[in-house]
Write a protein that holds these residues in place. Sequence first.
Motif, PDB file in Angstrom:
ATOM      1  N   MET A  91      23.420  35.832  15.816  1.00 56.87           N
ATOM      2  CA  MET A  91      22.936  35.340  14.517  1.00 56.87           C
ATOM      3  C   MET A  91      24.091  35.159  13.540  1.00 56.87           C
ATOM      4  N   LEU A  92      25.035  36.088  13.535  1.00 53.27           N
ATOM      5  CA  LEU A  92      26.179  35.966  12.634  1.00 53.27           C
ATOM      6  C   LEU A  92      27.057  34.784  13.033  1.00 53.27           C
ATOM      7  N   GLN A  93      27.217  34.582  14.315  1.00 53.58           N
ATOM      8  CA  GLN A  93      27.991  33.427  14.776  1.00 53.58           C
ATOM      9  C   GLN A  93      27.334  32.124  14.320  1.00 53.58           C
ATOM     10  N   LEU A  94      26.016  32.082  14.414  1.00 57.81           N
ATOM     11  CA  LEU A  94      25.276  30.887  14.010  1.00 57.81           C
ATOM     12  C   LEU A  94      25.400  30.630  12.511  1.00 57.81           C
ATOM     13  N   HIS A  95      25.588  31.706  11.724  1.00 53.37           N
ATOM     14  CA  HIS A  95      25.655  31.577  10.260  1.00 53.37           C
ATOM     15  C   HIS A  95      27.044  31.884   9.716  1.00 53.37           C
ATOM     16  N   ASN A  96      28.068  31.621  10.531  1.00 53.18           N
ATOM     17  CA  ASN A  96      29.471  31.734  10.103  1.00 53.18           C
ATOM     18  C   ASN A  96      29.814  33.113   9.542  1.00 53.18           C
ATOM     19  N   GLY A  97      29.220  34.142  10.129  1.00 52.18           N
ATOM     20  CA  GLY A  97      29.541  35.505   9.735  1.00 52.18           C
ATOM     21  C   GLY A  97      28.875  35.979   8.461  1.00 52.18           C
ATOM     22  N   ASP A  98      28.009  35.160   7.892  1.00 50.58           N
ATOM     23  CA  ASP A  98      27.344  35.515   6.621  1.00 50.58           C
ATOM     24  C   ASP A  98      26.086  36.341   6.929  1.00 50.58           C
ATOM     25  N   THR A  99      26.154  37.642   6.670  1.00 48.75           N
ATOM     26  CA  THR A  99      25.016  38.514   6.998  1.00 48.75           C
ATOM     27  C   THR A  99      23.791  38.188   6.157  1.00 48.75           C
ATOM     28  N   ILE A 100      23.994  37.816   4.897  1.00 44.77           N
ATOM     29  CA  ILE A 100      22.853  37.520   4.028  1.00 44.77           C
ATOM     30  C   ILE A 100      22.106  36.284   4.528  1.00 44.77           C
ATOM     31  N   MET A 101      22.857  35.250   4.875  1.00 39.51           N
ATOM     32  CA  MET A 101      22.209  34.041   5.389  1.00 39.51           C
ATOM     33  C   MET A 101      21.457  34.329   6.684  1.00 39.51           C
ATOM     34  N   ALA A 102      22.070  35.125   7.550  1.00 39.85           N
ATOM     35  CA  ALA A 102      21.429  35.450   8.828  1.00 39.85           C
ATOM     36  C   ALA A 102      20.175  36.283   8.610  1.00 39.85           C
ATOM     37  N   ALA A 103      20.261  37.286   7.734  1.00 42.55           N
ATOM     38  CA  ALA A 103      19.103  38.133   7.450  1.00 42.55           C
ATOM     39  C   ALA A 103      17.988  37.340   6.788  1.00 42.55           C
ATOM     40  N   ARG A 104      18.372  36.430   5.899  1.00 46.19           N
ATOM     41  CA  ARG A 104      17.378  35.602   5.215  1.00 46.19           C
ATOM     42  C   ARG A 104      16.668  34.682   6.203  1.00 46.19           C
ATOM     43  N   ARG A 105      17.408  34.166   7.183  1.00 43.36           N
ATOM     44  CA  ARG A 105      16.797  33.288   8.185  1.00 43.36           C
ATOM     45  C   ARG A 105      15.771  34.052   9.019  1.00 43.36           C
ATOM     46  N   ALA A 106      16.134  35.256   9.457  1.00 39.73           N
ATOM     47  CA  ALA A 106      15.189  36.058  10.236  1.00 39.73           C
ATOM     48  C   ALA A 106      13.948  36.376   9.404  1.00 39.73           C
ATOM     49  N   ALA A 107      14.146  36.705   8.130  1.00 43.08           N
ATOM     50  CA  ALA A 107      13.020  37.019   7.257  1.00 43.08           C
ATOM     51  C   ALA A 107      12.147  35.793   7.014  1.00 43.08           C
ATOM     52  N   ARG A 108      12.770  34.619   6.942  1.00 41.57           N
ATOM     53  CA  ARG A 108      11.987  33.402   6.733  1.00 41.57           C
ATOM     54  C   ARG A 108      10.967  33.217   7.848  1.00 41.57           C
ATOM     55  N   ASP A 109      11.373  33.511   9.077  1.00 45.55           N
ATOM     56  CA  ASP A 109      10.436  33.445  10.189  1.00 45.55           C
ATOM     57  C   ASP A 109       9.331  34.498  10.026  1.00 45.55           C
ATOM     58  N   GLY A 110       9.693  35.663   9.477  1.00 46.57           N
ATOM     59  CA  GLY A 110       8.693  36.696   9.213  1.00 46.57           C
ATOM     60  C   GLY A 110       7.624  36.216   8.251  1.00 46.57           C
ATOM     61  N   TRP A 111       8.040  35.547   7.177  1.00 43.89           N
ATOM     62  CA  TRP A 111       7.065  35.046   6.202  1.00 43.89           C
ATOM     63  C   TRP A 111       6.152  34.006   6.833  1.00 43.89           C
ATOM     64  N   TYR A 112       6.698  33.188   7.720  1.00 44.05           N
ATOM     65  CA  TYR A 112       5.873  32.185   8.401  1.00 44.05           C
ATOM     66  C   TYR A 112       4.734  32.868   9.164  1.00 44.05           C
ATOM     67  N   TYR A 113       5.055  33.949   9.852  1.00 37.59           N
ATOM     68  CA  TYR A 113       4.026  34.621  10.646  1.00 37.59           C
ATOM     69  C   TYR A 113       3.080  35.460   9.783  1.00 37.59           C
TER      70      TYR A 113
END
Length: 217
Positions: free
Chosen positions: A69-91
Amino acid sequence: MKSIILIVVSVFMAGCENYESYRNKPAGDVDILINERLEAYHANLKPMYGGKIKSNEEKAVDKKYVDEMLQLHNGDTIMAARRAARDGWYYVYRQVIDTAMFRFNQSWLIDSNYPASYFGFAAIKEYQGIKDEAEKYFRIAYQHDPSDSLTKKYLHQIAQIKEKQKDTLGLINSYNRVLSFFPNDHIAAGKLAFFYSAINKPDSALKYYNLTKEGNH
């Protein structure tokens, strides 16, 4: 490209494990007991994995997921965490609560200081009617957002989900929570004015209608 495929596969597998018995919204004590039994065997059904002490193999799987996930988001932990959470809100919106919990746990795994996962845990427990736990996770979320900027975003998001789910009493409670933090929020006041009117509570509707007018001046 390979790392993206691995992430998609790992996310897919996490959502495909067999949890048919899990009650997304427990209707009584029996449902709660069924969930508790499943949660005892599957830590990913509990917020923050229920504090489980993980094996070396499980830690390696977690590390692989986070690294990808960090590789996909250029090492940005906030962006990666926000992306995972976005999927959480969808469900959460889709009312597939077990999968929502998986995603918020993944967000927490990436960055336990980012408040989205705690708001997600709170929203899930509130949806399930477990109010004490919901309030506990709301408090933790607030502590992780001293500027209140994300608090406003996620409290509105929870209210909007309840509105889309046509949960009138739930959205009224959610928009009241917004106003308890942000008393000049005219969007929340306007929503409350409309929905109190819809459930035939004119005094409350007028109260929030007046707040809406004050907020627009």
